[in-house]
Design a protein around this motif. Structure first.
Motif, PDB file in Angstrom:
ATOM      1  N   LEU A  55      30.550  31.952  42.647  1.00 39.12           N
ATOM      2  CA  LEU A  55      31.556  33.014  42.977  1.00 39.12           C
ATOM      3  C   LEU A  55      30.484  32.646  44.252  1.00 39.12           C
ATOM      4  CD1 LEU A  55      30.867  35.433  40.374  1.00 39.12           C
ATOM      5  CD2 LEU A  55      32.911  33.643  40.496  1.00 39.12           C
ATOM      6  N   GLY A  56      30.711  31.571  45.190  1.00 38.44           N
ATOM      7  CA  GLY A  56      29.371  31.814  46.119  1.00 38.44           C
ATOM      8  C   GLY A  56      30.644  30.523  46.783  1.00 38.44           C
ATOM      9  N   ILE A  57      31.249  29.811  47.041  1.00 38.53           N
ATOM     10  CA  ILE A  57      32.036  28.855  48.341  1.00 38.53           C
ATOM     11  C   ILE A  57      33.562  30.095  48.105  1.00 38.53           C
ATOM     12  CG2 ILE A  57      32.929  27.199  46.549  1.00 38.53           C
ATOM     13  CD1 ILE A  57      31.866  25.619  50.003  1.00 38.53           C
ATOM     14  N   GLY A  58      34.407  29.868  48.878  1.00 36.07           N
ATOM     15  CA  GLY A  58      34.921  30.789  49.470  1.00 36.07           C
ATOM     16  C   GLY A  58      36.511  29.928  48.980  1.00 36.07           C
ATOM     17  N   LEU A  93      42.556  39.849  38.847  1.00 40.90           N
ATOM     18  CA  LEU A  93      40.668  40.041  38.235  1.00 40.90           C
ATOM     19  C   LEU A  93      40.255  41.456  38.990  1.00 40.90           C
ATOM     20  CD1 LEU A  93      40.733  35.976  39.647  1.00 40.90           C
ATOM     21  CD2 LEU A  93      40.220  37.058  37.062  1.00 40.90           C
ATOM     22  N   ARG A  94      41.145  41.512  39.827  1.00 46.03           N
ATOM     23  CA  ARG A  94      39.538  42.522  40.985  1.00 46.03           C
ATOM     24  C   ARG A  94      39.935  44.074  39.457  1.00 46.03           C
ATOM     25  NH1 ARG A  94      37.914  42.524  45.116  1.00 46.03           N
ATOM     26  NH2 ARG A  94      38.797  40.390  46.939  1.00 46.03           N
ATOM     27  N   THR A  95      41.136  44.310  39.501  1.00 44.13           N
ATOM     28  CA  THR A  95      41.540  45.594  38.498  1.00 44.13           C
ATOM     29  C   THR A  95      40.579  44.598  36.668  1.00 44.13           C
ATOM     30  OG1 THR A  95      43.640  46.024  39.065  1.00 44.13           O
ATOM     31  CG2 THR A  95      43.376  46.989  36.901  1.00 44.13           C
ATOM     32  N   GLY A  96      40.975  43.384  36.383  1.00 43.81           N
ATOM     33  CA  GLY A  96      40.281  43.242  35.678  1.00 43.81           C
ATOM     34  C   GLY A  96      38.731  43.467  35.457  1.00 43.81           C
ATOM     35  N   LEU A  97      38.008  43.271  36.859  1.00 49.17           N
ATOM     36  CA  LEU A  97      36.866  43.162  36.730  1.00 49.17           C
ATOM     37  C   LEU A  97      36.024  45.192  35.963  1.00 49.17           C
ATOM     38  CD1 LEU A  97      33.417  41.876  37.080  1.00 49.17           C
ATOM     39  CD2 LEU A  97      34.524  41.836  38.814  1.00 49.17           C
ATOM     40  N   THR A  98      36.358  45.837  37.593  1.00 47.77           N
ATOM     41  CA  THR A  98      37.020  47.276  37.608  1.00 47.77           C
ATOM     42  C   THR A  98      37.104  47.819  36.066  1.00 47.77           C
ATOM     43  OG1 THR A  98      37.584  46.877  40.060  1.00 47.77           O
ATOM     44  CG2 THR A  98      37.764  49.197  38.365  1.00 47.77           C
ATOM     45  N   GLN A  99      37.821  46.973  35.424  1.00 51.36           N
ATOM     46  CA  GLN A  99      38.449  47.906  33.904  1.00 51.36           C
ATOM     47  C   GLN A  99      36.582  47.325  33.112  1.00 51.36           C
ATOM     48  OE1 GLN A  99      41.617  46.993  32.663  1.00 51.36           O
ATOM     49  NE2 GLN A  99      43.239  48.680  33.962  1.00 51.36           N
ATOM     50  N   GLY A 124      36.768  32.659  42.690  1.00 56.44           N
ATOM     51  CA  GLY A 124      36.569  31.771  41.923  1.00 56.44           C
ATOM     52  C   GLY A 124      36.947  32.130  40.084  1.00 56.44           C
ATOM     53  N   LEU A 125      37.189  33.996  40.140  1.00 54.99           N
ATOM     54  CA  LEU A 125      36.655  33.961  38.286  1.00 54.99           C
ATOM     55  C   LEU A 125      37.834  33.110  37.401  1.00 54.99           C
ATOM     56  CD1 LEU A 125      35.716  37.847  39.127  1.00 54.99           C
ATOM     57  CD2 LEU A 125      34.342  36.185  38.051  1.00 54.99           C
ATOM     58  N   GLN A 126      37.386  33.466  36.140  1.00 55.42           N
ATOM     59  CA  GLN A 126      38.719  33.089  34.790  1.00 55.42           C
ATOM     60  C   GLN A 126      38.080  34.396  34.414  1.00 55.42           C
ATOM     61  OE1 GLN A 126      39.134  29.280  34.605  1.00 55.42           O
ATOM     62  NE2 GLN A 126      38.755  29.752  36.564  1.00 55.42           N
ATOM     63  N   GLU A 127      39.678  35.021  33.720  1.00 55.37           N
ATOM     64  CA  GLU A 127      39.737  35.369  33.381  1.00 55.37           C
ATOM     65  C   GLU A 127      38.778  35.560  31.610  1.00 55.37           C
ATOM     66  OE1 GLU A 127      41.730  34.289  34.115  1.00 55.37           O
ATOM     67  OE2 GLU A 127      43.639  35.463  35.096  1.00 55.37           O
ATOM     68  N   GLN A 128      38.582  34.692  31.610  1.00 58.50           N
ATOM     69  CA  GLN A 128      37.674  35.292  30.539  1.00 58.50           C
ATOM     70  C   GLN A 128      36.298  35.989  30.995  1.00 58.50           C
ATOM     71  OE1 GLN A 128      39.389  32.451  30.800  1.00 58.50           O
ATOM     72  NE2 GLN A 128      37.599  30.254  30.609  1.00 58.50           N
ATOM     73  N   GLN A 129      35.605  35.204  31.631  1.00 55.20           N
ATOM     74  CA  GLN A 129      34.471  35.637  32.714  1.00 55.20           C
ATOM     75  C   GLN A 129      33.898  37.471  32.801  1.00 55.20           C
ATOM     76  OE1 GLN A 129      34.408  32.773  35.416  1.00 55.20           O
ATOM     77  NE2 GLN A 129      33.197  31.401  34.717  1.00 55.20           N
ATOM     78  N   LEU A 130      35.531  37.404  33.104  1.00 54.71           N
ATOM     79  CA  LEU A 130      35.239  39.277  33.653  1.00 54.71           C
ATOM     80  C   LEU A 130      33.532  40.359  32.350  1.00 54.71           C
ATOM     81  CD1 LEU A 130      38.873  40.234  34.433  1.00 54.71           C
ATOM     82  CD2 LEU A 130      36.665  38.705  36.053  1.00 54.71           C
ATOM     83  N   ASP A 131      33.852  40.081  31.477  1.00 51.91           N
ATOM     84  CA  ASP A 131      33.177  41.068  30.803  1.00 51.91           C
ATOM     85  C   ASP A 131      31.697  40.739  30.589  1.00 51.91           C
ATOM     86  OD1 ASP A 131      35.165  42.090  29.420  1.00 51.91           O
ATOM     87  OD2 ASP A 131      35.158  41.500  27.640  1.00 51.91           O
ATOM     88  N   ARG A 171      40.223  29.607  42.565  1.00 54.31           N
ATOM     89  CA  ARG A 171      40.973  28.810  41.775  1.00 54.31           C
ATOM     90  C   ARG A 171      41.973  29.548  41.134  1.00 54.31           C
ATOM     91  NH1 ARG A 171      35.155  28.652  41.912  1.00 54.31           N
ATOM     92  NH2 ARG A 171      34.216  26.807  42.948  1.00 54.31           N
ATOM     93  N   ASN A 172      42.217  28.446  40.004  1.00 57.32           N
ATOM     94  CA  ASN A 172      43.521  29.252  39.390  1.00 57.32           C
ATOM     95  C   ASN A 172      43.056  29.233  37.480  1.00 57.32           C
ATOM     96  OD1 ASN A 172      43.372  26.943  37.466  1.00 57.32           O
ATOM     97  ND2 ASN A 172      45.142  25.856  37.922  1.00 57.32           N
ATOM     98  N   SER A 173      43.625  29.687  36.180  1.00 51.73           N
ATOM     99  CA  SER A 173      43.176  30.249  35.363  1.00 51.73           C
ATOM    100  C   SER A 173      42.640  28.567  34.934  1.00 51.73           C
ATOM    101  CB  SER A 173      44.145  30.925  34.564  1.00 51.73           C
ATOM    102  OG  SER A 173      45.332  29.863  35.042  1.00 51.73           O
ATOM    103  N   GLN A 174      42.694  27.973  35.436  1.00 47.59           N
ATOM    104  CA  GLN A 174      42.278  26.622  34.566  1.00 47.59           C
ATOM    105  C   GLN A 174      40.476  26.476  35.466  1.00 47.59           C
ATOM    106  OE1 GLN A 174      45.883  26.286  34.744  1.00 47.59           O
ATOM    107  NE2 GLN A 174      45.774  27.073  33.118  1.00 47.59           N
ATOM    108  N   GLY A 175      40.984  27.322  36.099  1.00 45.58           N
ATOM    109  CA  GLY A 175      39.205  27.097  37.598  1.00 45.58           C
ATOM    110  C   GLY A 175      39.245  25.807  38.656  1.00 45.58           C
ATOM    111  N   GLU A 176      40.692  25.143  38.635  1.00 44.87           N
ATOM    112  CA  GLU A 176      40.847  24.566  39.858  1.00 44.87           C
ATOM    113  C   GLU A 176      41.594  25.241  40.907  1.00 44.87           C
ATOM    114  OE1 GLU A 176      43.720  22.288  37.046  1.00 44.87           O
ATOM    115  OE2 GLU A 176      42.637  21.511  35.965  1.00 44.87           O
ATOM    116  N   THR A 177      41.226  24.828  42.139  1.00 47.91           N
ATOM    117  CA  THR A 177      41.960  24.745  43.381  1.00 47.91           C
ATOM    118  C   THR A 177      42.998  23.674  42.998  1.00 47.91           C
ATOM    119  OG1 THR A 177      39.957  25.242  43.776  1.00 47.91           O
ATOM    120  CG2 THR A 177      41.387  25.255  45.973  1.00 47.91           C
TER     121      THR A 177
END
Ligand SMILES: Cc1ncc(COP(=O)(O)O)c(C=O)c1O
Length: 393
Positions: free
Chosen positions: A31-34, A318-324, A375-382, A37-43
């Motif tokens: 979660l460092g470099i700006g 992703l912002r909403t997902g992480l907050t939730q 840089g986040l993936q949906e499955q990493q939020l929890d 990334r898409n849902s597959q973790g690719e740019t």
């Protein structure tokens, strides 16, 4: 000669990437470099960029020099994106630069030429390279209060009270949208108030806009900048296509100068070209040629806007997902993440807590507590929610 040199200091964000690469843990998270990334973790290479690239390949017949100002169709497109419908549109000039980084440096060099005793006021905190670039050009730097660590939002009254002290020798550097690193943006009312101060006190506004389209949308993200451009005589802008066209490595940006007359703006452009000549001479062609192709073609523009809006939508979710995810674990301490704009949020974690994220959870964030939401993936939020709560409790 060179053994007299002091050792170079490693850039904190780039050295974080190296440490991440060397980490063998399977669930590690960068979660460092700006970068987005898409849902597959690719740019990914954006669809419109791919199509423009194919057109280029099919039609380009020469690699001869383009010219000191770069691609003039691109330059006009950058002014159109930012200044359409303002009075500034007809009294502005643009020069293509190697990224917004190149624009920041060229504009800093221009200020040094025009007014050697300039002080540039920078938000506290700001993009990590603002201070070094301004100082490298020989300008003085001073910080104005910006982020309130308690609310994780902009401390408008402290900011405006300090900016009221800026005068004609000063330049106030603002982030057009999606403030880096904090994610906390100034409101439209703040843009109006700073515009008024600029007119009253005589300081020059300098807007760095590197994330247009990632905050509230392409149009909305330029609303404050447009108000300011419309209502001040002079203003300068550094803009980037790294993020919103995904052209990071192509080094594509522009320096824009607005003045009270086109004649003065053209004089400034001429001096930027002199400055460019004595440094890199000409910007690289490829990225700007792609952007010019896209923005000159209605269908490609539509494709680009569509994909940019999908990227923006993903960021919001992703912002909403992480907050939730944090809320689901019984805390509202990170609700501010949903209010922040763009790729980044400053979490309020201390350097020690950031160290624990890395050591205990293999999560790499910047030492100032900044995380790259994009840089986040949906499955990493929890997992991230658990880690944030664990190190901050
Ligand atoms: C606020 C800000 N300005 C400028 C830049 C530099 O952008 P570029 O890649 O176009 O040089 C960045 C990149 O991270 C940024 O965040």
């Amino acid at each position: 000669m060179f053994n007299q040199l002091r050792e170079a200091q490693l850039d904190p964000i780039l050295s974080l990437s190296i440490a991440y690469r060397e980490d063998a843990r399977a669930d590690k998270m960068d979660l460092g470099i700006g970068v987005y990334r898409n849902s597959q973790g690719e740019t990914p290479i954006m669809r419109a960029v791919q199509q423009a690239q194919q057109q280029q390949l099919d039609t380009q017949t020469t690699k001869a020099y383009v010219g000191l100002a770069g691609n003039e169709v691109f330059n006009q497109s950058m002014m159109d994106l930012l200044l359409t419908d303002t009075s500034a549109h007809t009294r502005a000039t643009a020069v293509q630069t190697p990224g917004a980084s190149g624009a920041l440096r060229m504009l800093a060099d221009l200020m040094r030429l025009a007014q050697p005793d300039t002080t540039v006021w920078i938000s506290n905190p700001s993009y990590v390279n603002h201070k070094p670039v301004m100082e490298a050009a020989g300008l003085k730097v001073r910080f104005y209060p910006y982020f309130d660590p308690a609310t994780k939002q902009v401390d408008s009254s402290a900011m405006l009270a300090e900016l009221a002290k800026a005068g004609p020798q000063d330049v106030v550097l603002l982030h057009g949208c999606c403030h880096n690193p904090t994610g906390a943006d100034i409101s439209f009312a703040d843009w109006m108030a700073i515009t008024e101060l600029a007119n009253k006190n005589g300081f020059l506004p300098f807007v760095d806009i590197a994330y247009q389209g990632f905050g509230d949308g392409l149009e909305q993200d330029a609303a404050g900048l447009k108000h300011m451009a419309d209502n001040t005589e002079e203003m300068i802008i550094a803009t980037s296509c790294s993020k919103n066209f995904g052209l990071y490595r192509e080094r594509t940006g522009a320096a824009i100068v607005i003045s009270d007359s086109l004649k003065v703006a053209q004089k400034a452009k001429g001096r930027i070209l002199n400055l460019a000549r004595s440094t890199y001479t000409m910007p690289p062609d490829h990225g700007a040629a792609l952007v010019a192709t896209i923005l000159s073609d209605q269908e490609l523009t539509r494709t680009w806007k569509q994909e940019l809006s999908e990227m923006h939508g993903r960021l919001l979710s992703l912002r909403t997902g992480l907050t939730q995810a944090v809320r689901a674990q019984g805390s509202d301490d990170f609700d501010f993440i949903e209010q922040h704009k763009g790729m980044f949020s400053v979490t309020g974690l201390s350097p020690e807590q950031v160290g624990r994220l890395r050591d205990e959870f293999a999560i790499y964030a910047v030492g100032d507590g900044r995380i790259n939401i994009a840089g986040l993936q949906e499955q990493q939020l929890d997992y991230l929610a658990t880690a944030l709560l664990s190190v901050s409790s």
